[in-house]
Motif scaffolding. Structure first.
Motif, PDB file in Angstrom:
ATOM      1  N   ALA A   3       0.736  -1.224   0.021  1.00  0.00           N
ATOM      2  CA  ALA A   3       0.126  -0.048   0.031  1.00  0.00           C
ATOM      3  C   ALA A   3       1.075   1.110   0.003  1.00  0.00           C
ATOM      4  N   ILE A   4       0.411   2.488  -0.448  1.00  0.00           N
ATOM      5  CA  ILE A   4       0.984   3.532  -0.422  1.00  0.00           C
ATOM      6  C   ILE A   4       0.161   4.367   0.638  1.00  0.00           C
ATOM      7  N   VAL A   5       1.027   5.001   1.621  1.00  0.00           N
ATOM      8  CA  VAL A   5       0.217   5.657   2.745  1.00  0.00           C
ATOM      9  C   VAL A   5       0.838   6.942   2.885  1.00  0.00           C
ATOM     10  N   ASN A   6       0.215   7.991   2.994  1.00  0.00           N
ATOM     11  CA  ASN A   6       0.530   9.208   3.517  1.00  0.00           C
ATOM     12  C   ASN A   6       0.665   9.535   5.012  1.00  0.00           C
ATOM     13  N   ILE A   7       1.999   9.725   5.521  1.00  0.00           N
ATOM     14  CA  ILE A   7       2.078   9.718   6.878  1.00  0.00           C
ATOM     15  C   ILE A   7       2.913  11.257   7.151  1.00  0.00           C
ATOM     16  N   ALA A   8       2.439  12.004   7.639  1.00  0.00           N
ATOM     17  CA  ALA A   8       2.649  13.262   8.104  1.00  0.00           C
ATOM     18  C   ALA A   8       3.342  14.147   6.673  1.00  0.00           C
ATOM     19  N   GLY A   9       2.300  14.085   5.668  1.00  0.00           N
ATOM     20  CA  GLY A   9       2.926  14.902   4.578  1.00  0.00           C
ATOM     21  C   GLY A   9       3.909  13.993   3.594  1.00  0.00           C
ATOM     22  N   LYS A  10       4.278  12.656   3.875  1.00  0.00           N
ATOM     23  CA  LYS A  10       5.172  12.136   3.098  1.00  0.00           C
ATOM     24  C   LYS A  10       4.565  10.519   2.702  1.00  0.00           C
ATOM     25  N   GLN A  11       4.811  10.202   1.593  1.00  0.00           N
ATOM     26  CA  GLN A  11       4.176   8.993   0.905  1.00  0.00           C
ATOM     27  C   GLN A  11       5.066   8.149   1.091  1.00  0.00           C
ATOM     28  N   GLY A  44      -1.791  -8.534  -5.328  1.00  0.00           N
ATOM     29  CA  GLY A  44      -1.497  -9.518  -6.306  1.00  0.00           C
ATOM     30  C   GLY A  44      -1.924  -8.944  -7.564  1.00  0.00           C
ATOM     31  N   GLY A  45      -1.559  -8.199  -8.020  1.00  0.00           N
ATOM     32  CA  GLY A  45      -2.133  -7.208  -9.439  1.00  0.00           C
ATOM     33  C   GLY A  45      -3.257  -6.595  -9.176  1.00  0.00           C
ATOM     34  N   LYS A  46      -4.228  -6.665  -8.352  1.00  0.00           N
ATOM     35  CA  LYS A  46      -5.478  -5.764  -8.381  1.00  0.00           C
ATOM     36  C   LYS A  46      -5.191  -4.748  -7.676  1.00  0.00           C
ATOM     37  N   VAL A  47      -5.300  -3.445  -8.373  1.00  0.00           N
ATOM     38  CA  VAL A  47      -4.949  -2.313  -7.827  1.00  0.00           C
ATOM     39  C   VAL A  47      -6.085  -1.549  -7.514  1.00  0.00           C
ATOM     40  N   ASN A  48      -6.322  -0.776  -6.404  1.00  0.00           N
ATOM     41  CA  ASN A  48      -7.307  -0.134  -5.986  1.00  0.00           C
ATOM     42  C   ASN A  48      -6.688   1.343  -5.646  1.00  0.00           C
ATOM     43  N   ILE A  49      -7.135   2.202  -6.497  1.00  0.00           N
ATOM     44  CA  ILE A  49      -6.662   3.662  -6.242  1.00  0.00           C
ATOM     45  C   ILE A  49      -7.838   4.523  -5.975  1.00  0.00           C
ATOM     46  N   GLY A  50      -7.418   5.269  -4.724  1.00  0.00           N
ATOM     47  CA  GLY A  50      -8.485   6.133  -3.883  1.00  0.00           C
ATOM     48  C   GLY A  50      -8.567   7.274  -4.415  1.00  0.00           C
ATOM     49  N   ALA A  51      -9.690   8.073  -4.249  1.00  0.00           N
ATOM     50  CA  ALA A  51      -9.867   9.484  -4.912  1.00  0.00           C
ATOM     51  C   ALA A  51     -10.468  10.127  -3.518  1.00  0.00           C
ATOM     52  N   PRO A  52      -9.811  10.773  -2.917  1.00  0.00           N
ATOM     53  CA  PRO A  52      -8.084  10.788  -2.815  1.00  0.00           C
ATOM     54  C   PRO A  52      -7.633   9.564  -1.870  1.00  0.00           C
ATOM     55  N   THR A  53      -8.392   8.874  -0.851  1.00  0.00           N
ATOM     56  CA  THR A  53      -8.079   7.813  -0.289  1.00  0.00           C
ATOM     57  C   THR A  53      -8.782   6.802  -0.535  1.00  0.00           C
ATOM     58  N   VAL A  54      -8.201   5.540  -0.118  1.00  0.00           N
ATOM     59  CA  VAL A  54      -9.138   4.137  -0.341  1.00  0.00           C
ATOM     60  C   VAL A  54      -9.851   3.999   1.035  1.00  0.00           C
TER      61      VAL A  54
END
Length: 102
Positions: A3-11, A44-54
Motif C-alpha cells: 500500500a502507499i500511505v501518506n504519513i505526516a505529508g510524506k508518502q 496480487g495485481g489488483k490495484v485499488n486507487i483512492g480518490a483521494p483515499t481508499v
C-alpha cells in the motif's frame, strides 16, 4: 500486498513486516499506531486507487523506537566579508514496523 500511505505529508510504500522511518510520531515505544490515509493498494495485481483515499483500508503498525537521522551540515559564507557560519541538524524519526494492511 503493498500500500502507499501518506504519513505526516510524506508518502511511503509499505508491505507487511517492513520497517519504515517516518517523521517523529506521538506515542511510546511498543505502542500501536494506525494510518487511515491510504492512497493506493495492490493485492496480487489488483490495484485499488483512492480518490483521494481508499475507503475502509487502514494500515496498522507498531512503534519500535524514536531515533535521529544523520547529521546535516549547514554552512553559510559570504566571500571577502569575513562571514561564515556552520550549523548542524539531526532530524528525528520514528521506526515503525508494519503489522497489517487491511
Amino acid at each position: 500486498m503493498y500500500a502507499i500511505v501518506n504519513i505526516a505529508g510524506k508518502q511511503f510504500k509499505v508491505a507487511k513486516d517492513q520497517y519504515i522511518y517516518a517523521p517523529k510520531l506521538e506515542g511510546e515505544a511498543g505502542s500501536s499506531v494506525k494510518f487511515d490515509n491510504v492512497l493506493l493498494t495492490d493485492d496480487g495485481g489488483k490495484v485499488n486507487i483512492g480518490a483521494p483515499t481508499v475507503k475502509g483500508i487502514t494500515v496498522s503498525g507498531k512503534i519500535l523506537e524514536h531515533v535521529k537521522g544523520n547529521k546535516v551540515i549547514v554552512f553559510k559564507k559570504k566571500r571577502r566579508k569575513g562571514y561564515q557560519v556552520k550549523n548542524g541538524h539531526r532530524q528525528q524519526f520514528t521506526k515503525v514496523q508494519i503489522e497489517n494492511i487491511g
